[in-house]
Design a protein around this motif. Structure first.
Motif, mmCIF file in Angstrom:
data_model
loop_
_atom_site.group_PDB
_atom_site.id
_atom_site.type_symbol
_atom_site.label_atom_id
_atom_site.label_comp_id
_atom_site.label_asym_id
_atom_site.label_seq_id
_atom_site.Cartn_x
_atom_site.Cartn_y
_atom_site.Cartn_z
ATOM 1 N N GLU A 232 0.832 -1.212 0.000
ATOM 2 C CA GLU A 232 0.000 0.000 0.000
ATOM 3 C C GLU A 232 0.866 1.261 0.000
ATOM 4 O O GLU A 232 0.460 2.301 -0.481
ATOM 5 N N ARG A 233 2.112 1.132 0.483
ATOM 6 C CA ARG A 233 3.016 2.285 0.557
ATOM 7 C C ARG A 233 3.407 2.764 -0.853
ATOM 8 O O ARG A 233 3.730 3.930 -1.047
ATOM 9 N N VAL A 234 3.367 1.843 -1.845
ATOM 10 C CA VAL A 234 3.845 2.200 -3.196
ATOM 11 C C VAL A 234 2.804 1.951 -4.290
ATOM 12 O O VAL A 234 3.073 2.209 -5.468
ATOM 13 N N GLU A 235 1.646 1.463 -3.891
ATOM 14 C CA GLU A 235 0.600 1.076 -4.841
ATOM 15 C C GLU A 235 0.343 2.092 -5.957
ATOM 16 O O GLU A 235 0.158 1.736 -7.114
ATOM 17 N N ASP A 236 0.364 3.381 -5.595
ATOM 18 C CA ASP A 236 0.022 4.423 -6.570
ATOM 19 C C ASP A 236 1.245 5.034 -7.248
ATOM 20 O O ASP A 236 1.114 5.992 -8.010
ATOM 21 N N VAL A 237 2.409 4.516 -6.947
ATOM 22 C CA VAL A 237 3.622 5.076 -7.565
ATOM 23 C C VAL A 237 3.683 4.613 -9.021
ATOM 24 O O VAL A 237 3.523 3.428 -9.319
ATOM 25 N N GLU A 238 3.917 5.558 -9.935
ATOM 26 C CA GLU A 238 4.013 5.210 -11.365
ATOM 27 C C GLU A 238 5.413 4.716 -11.686
ATOM 28 O O GLU A 238 6.403 5.354 -11.308
ATOM 29 N N ILE A 239 5.479 3.597 -12.398
ATOM 30 C CA ILE A 239 6.798 3.072 -12.778
ATOM 31 C C ILE A 239 6.822 2.814 -14.293
ATOM 32 O O ILE A 239 5.868 2.284 -14.848
ATOM 33 N N PRO A 240 7.929 3.216 -14.958
ATOM 34 C CA PRO A 240 8.015 3.007 -16.412
ATOM 35 C C PRO A 240 8.528 1.598 -16.712
ATOM 36 O O PRO A 240 9.690 1.292 -16.448
ATOM 37 N N LEU A 241 7.669 0.748 -17.253
ATOM 38 C CA LEU A 241 8.019 -0.663 -17.413
ATOM 39 C C LEU A 241 8.217 -1.055 -18.882
ATOM 40 O O LEU A 241 7.358 -0.758 -19.723
ATOM 41 N N TYR A 242 9.316 -1.716 -19.155
ATOM 42 C CA TYR A 242 9.562 -2.260 -20.490
ATOM 43 C C TYR A 242 9.588 -3.776 -20.315
ATOM 44 O O TYR A 242 10.617 -4.372 -19.989
ATOM 45 N N SER A 243 8.405 -4.365 -20.465
ATOM 46 C CA SER A 243 8.255 -5.783 -20.125
ATOM 47 C C SER A 243 8.913 -6.670 -21.186
ATOM 48 O O SER A 243 9.180 -6.235 -22.309
ATOM 49 N N ALA A 244 9.125 -7.945 -20.816
ATOM 50 C CA ALA A 244 9.713 -8.898 -21.768
ATOM 51 C C ALA A 244 8.810 -8.984 -22.995
ATOM 52 O O ALA A 244 9.277 -9.042 -24.136
ATOM 53 N N LYS A 245 7.497 -8.964 -22.750
ATOM 54 C CA LYS A 245 6.545 -9.073 -23.859
ATOM 55 C C LYS A 245 6.724 -7.891 -24.810
ATOM 56 O O LYS A 245 6.778 -8.063 -26.034
ATOM 57 N N ASP A 246 6.826 -6.694 -24.264
ATOM 58 C CA ASP A 246 7.000 -5.506 -25.112
ATOM 59 C C ASP A 246 8.335 -5.528 -25.851
ATOM 60 O O ASP A 246 8.439 -5.034 -26.974
ATOM 61 N N GLN A 247 9.353 -6.105 -25.227
ATOM 62 C CA GLN A 247 10.658 -6.169 -25.904
ATOM 63 C C GLN A 247 10.598 -7.126 -27.101
ATOM 64 O O GLN A 247 11.280 -6.940 -28.098
ATOM 65 N N ASN A 248 9.752 -8.163 -26.966
ATOM 66 C CA ASN A 248 9.644 -9.136 -28.059
ATOM 67 C C ASN A 248 8.689 -8.687 -29.151
ATOM 68 O O ASN A 248 8.624 -9.296 -30.209
ATOM 69 N N ASP A 249 7.939 -7.636 -28.876
ATOM 70 C CA ASP A 249 6.927 -7.167 -29.808
ATOM 71 C C ASP A 249 7.498 -5.955 -30.569
ATOM 72 O O ASP A 249 7.998 -5.023 -29.948
#
Ligand code: ATP
Length: 583
Positions: A232-249
């Motif tokens: 709950e301390r970080v639930e709303d923190v925005e994080i920029p994610l480059y997922s494995a799926k996006d890297q393969n796409d």
């Protein structure tokens, strides 16, 4: 000049960092932090310590950098801490074969996962040449090369040791003692900031790939069944994610998600890893990284160690390349299990049940008056084996006799002589091997990223100025005190003020060489957020000029109020809003 080239020049000229041992021709992969760089690095480490040790209530330790071979046998580094090397048969230069392939073949981002044979095939297929002499490398072999620096502990060659390739092992090996300091209660975290050594095949990109560097690592020991992070301390923190799926796409890009969304949609699998991705945003933002040039990249399947469940790297963009600055891994019980296996110490912790449990235990009570005469000197070992077998497989005692192996010999004992039975026992808990969540920061790469991301140029009074927009708490100097002239007592007064500010706890520089504009530029270039100028008016009314680096705005302030005004500025006020400046 490229931004990395410009930075390298600035770093050398102004004393942030420079190649070591140049008086003796230099040693590739070693850098010295000069006066400005050492201070900046220390300040980065202090921010890390504030966030990952103090605020999270973790312990910090300092372990030796040389460790005995047994540690690395257990950790797997002796066998597996390898990179792929190719040696040019023409000029003898050595290179990272996987990096050559990644640079030459656009579609391949992680050649290490392919293995030596396939990489050798790609070197030949793409006609890759030696970067040092231009000769074709097609016929040269690709081999594994262990990156650890070896040494001998004590005189002679009897006791091999290694310079640690990561600070983490110094924490893992002390787990049996550390758990006592944590009062045998999970979860607890242990941090360490210290040197690590890797005999990199091709050191490059300044502080990015060096042979001696500083890591800041946190090992968080958890009970995998019961401990959950305070998400709950970080639930709303925005994080920029480059997922494995996006890297393969082909169309895949970095996507911003809150930590909560990333977990709900399974982009990040481990709650603990997600928690640290969220918590670490505060660190990267606080040290002034350009968050438009920052991302979390998920490891691709082949990149991940077999024991690691979920791995992400924090990466910064530097001169057009994405560079890993931190690794986040859920390491399961791998490290502690391995040390438990190789050492005689218990790398477990006692987990108390909520309620004591009654369990059935298979026990033996061998009849030694039978075993002794029958098996002679092996009788004791056979009794021990019977006990261990009862714990492992009680069905072995179902027949009339039971067999055990001791020193490669099989011995058969009638079950009635084993005293086998099943008893009810009350247990208050069990021994478990904790799991480990690890954020591992490379301090040098972070310092380098901060320098590149905060370095800029603009125009002031018609002149180009080069500056470092460092956050004030990172700046090597907080206040530069500059007398307008070195005569009429202005310099004495300036020295007095500098000393007073030092007494107040500020990092202060005194500078009286060159014209005032040049002195401001000099301070802007090393990121000093404030300059204090002493002039003739000071002698009349006890005021000084305070100049802000970012806005270049100036304001007169009474000397008496100077420490409190600077303190307010450091807490986020601006010159126009800070307390009662006299105009
Ligand atoms: P790389 O793939 O770039 O070699 P790694 O995955 O082996 O790095 P880790 O073992 O995860 O790195 O180490 C944790 C951190 O230590 C990295 O994120 C990086 O910041 C830093 N680091 C690792 N190797 C080096 C090096 N040779 N020089 C400087 N920093 C390093």
């Amino acid at each position: 000049m490229s931004e990395t080239g410009e930075l390298a020049e600035l770093a050398k000229r102004r004393g942030f960092f420079f190649p070591s041992n140049e008086a003796y021709g230099g040693t590739a992969g070693f850098y010295t932090y000069g006066p400005e760089g050492a201070a900046l690095k220390r300040n980065v480490e202090d921010v890390w310590r504030d966030l990952f040790v103090r605020k999270l209530g973790n312990m910090e330790l300092e372990a030796p950098t040389i460790m005995p071979e047994a540690v690395f046998e257990a950790s797997g580094h002796l066998d597996g801490f390898d990179d792929m090397i190719i040696e040019c048969s023409e000029c003898g230069a050595t290179h990272r074969a996987d990096h050559l392939v990644e640079d030459a073949v656009p579609d391949i981002e992680d050649a290490e996962a392919l293995g030596t044979e396939q990489v050798a095939g790609l070197v030949a297929e793409h006609g890759i040449e030696c970067p040092s002499c231009g000769a074709a490398l097609a016929d040269d072999t690709v081999e594994e090369f262990n990156l650890m620096f070896g040494t001998n502990i004590g005189p002679g060659s009897g006791s091999p040791g290694y310079l640690r390739p990561e600070t983490a092992q110094g924490i893992f090996v002390e787990f049996p003692r550390l758990k006592e300091y944590a009062r045998n209660t999970l979860p607890f975290g242990v941090a360490q900031i210290g040197r690590a050594y890797r005999n990199e095949i091709s050191p490059r990109r300044a502080l990015v790939r060096v042979r001696e560097f500083t890591q800041a690592e946190l090992e968080h020991f958890i009970d995998p069944e019961h401990d959950e992070p305070p998400i709950e301390r970080v639930e709303d923190v925005e994080i920029p994610l480059y997922s494995a799926k996006d890297q393969n796409d082909d169309e895949g890009t970095v996507e911003n998600h809150t930590v909560g969304e990333a977990l709900d949609t399974d982009i990040v699998e481990s709650e603990w890893v997600a928690y640290y991705l969220g918590r670490s945003m505060e660190f990267y933002e606080r040290i002034g990284l350009d968050m438009d040039r920052f991302r979390y990249r998920q490891h691709l399947a082949g990149e991940r160690a077999h024991y690691a469940a979920d791995c992400w790297d924090a990466e910064t963009e530097l001169g057009g390349n994405w560079i890993e600055v931190t690794g986040f891994a859920y390491r399961s019980d791998y490290d502690l299990s391995k040390h438990g296996e190789y050492s005689d110490e218990p790398f477990t912790i006692f987990r108390q049940y909520d309620e004591p449990k009654t369990v059935e235990r298979a026990v033996v009570d061998p009849d030694m008056s039978y075993l002794g005469p029958e098996f002679g000197s092996q009788a004791g070992a056979i009794a021990e084996e019977l006990e261990s077998l009862a714990g492992r497989d009680r069905s072995a005692f179902d027949g009339d006799s039971v067999s055990v192996a001791v020193d490669g010999e099989t011995y058969t004992v009638p079950v009635e002589k084993t005293g086998f039975g099943v008893e009810e026992q009350t247990e208050s808990g069990e021994h478990i091997t904790p799991h480990v969540v690890e954020p591992s920061f490379g301090v040098g790469r972070i310092v380098y990223s901060v320098l590149i991301h905060t370095h800029g140029t603009d125009t002031v009074d018609g002149e180009t100025r080069s500056f470092l927009g460092l956050p004030a708490e990172l700046a090597p100097t907080t206040v530069a005190v500059v007398p307008l002239m070195t005569k009429d007592g202005l310099d004495d007064r300036a020295r007095e003020i500098a000393d007073r500010l030092r007494e107040e706890g500020f990092e202060v520089a005194y500078d009286d060489t060159g014209n005032i504009g040049r002195r401001y530029r000099r301070q802007d270039e090393v990121g000093t957020p404030y300059c204090v100028t002493i002039d003739y008016e000071t002698q009349e009314d006890d005021t000084v000029t305070v100049r802000e680096r970012d806005s270049t705005e100036q304001r007169r302030v009474e000397i008496e109020k100077l420490p409190s005004v600077i303190r307010e500025l450091l807490e986020g006020a601006t010159l126009s809003t800070s307390g009662s400046p006299t105009t």
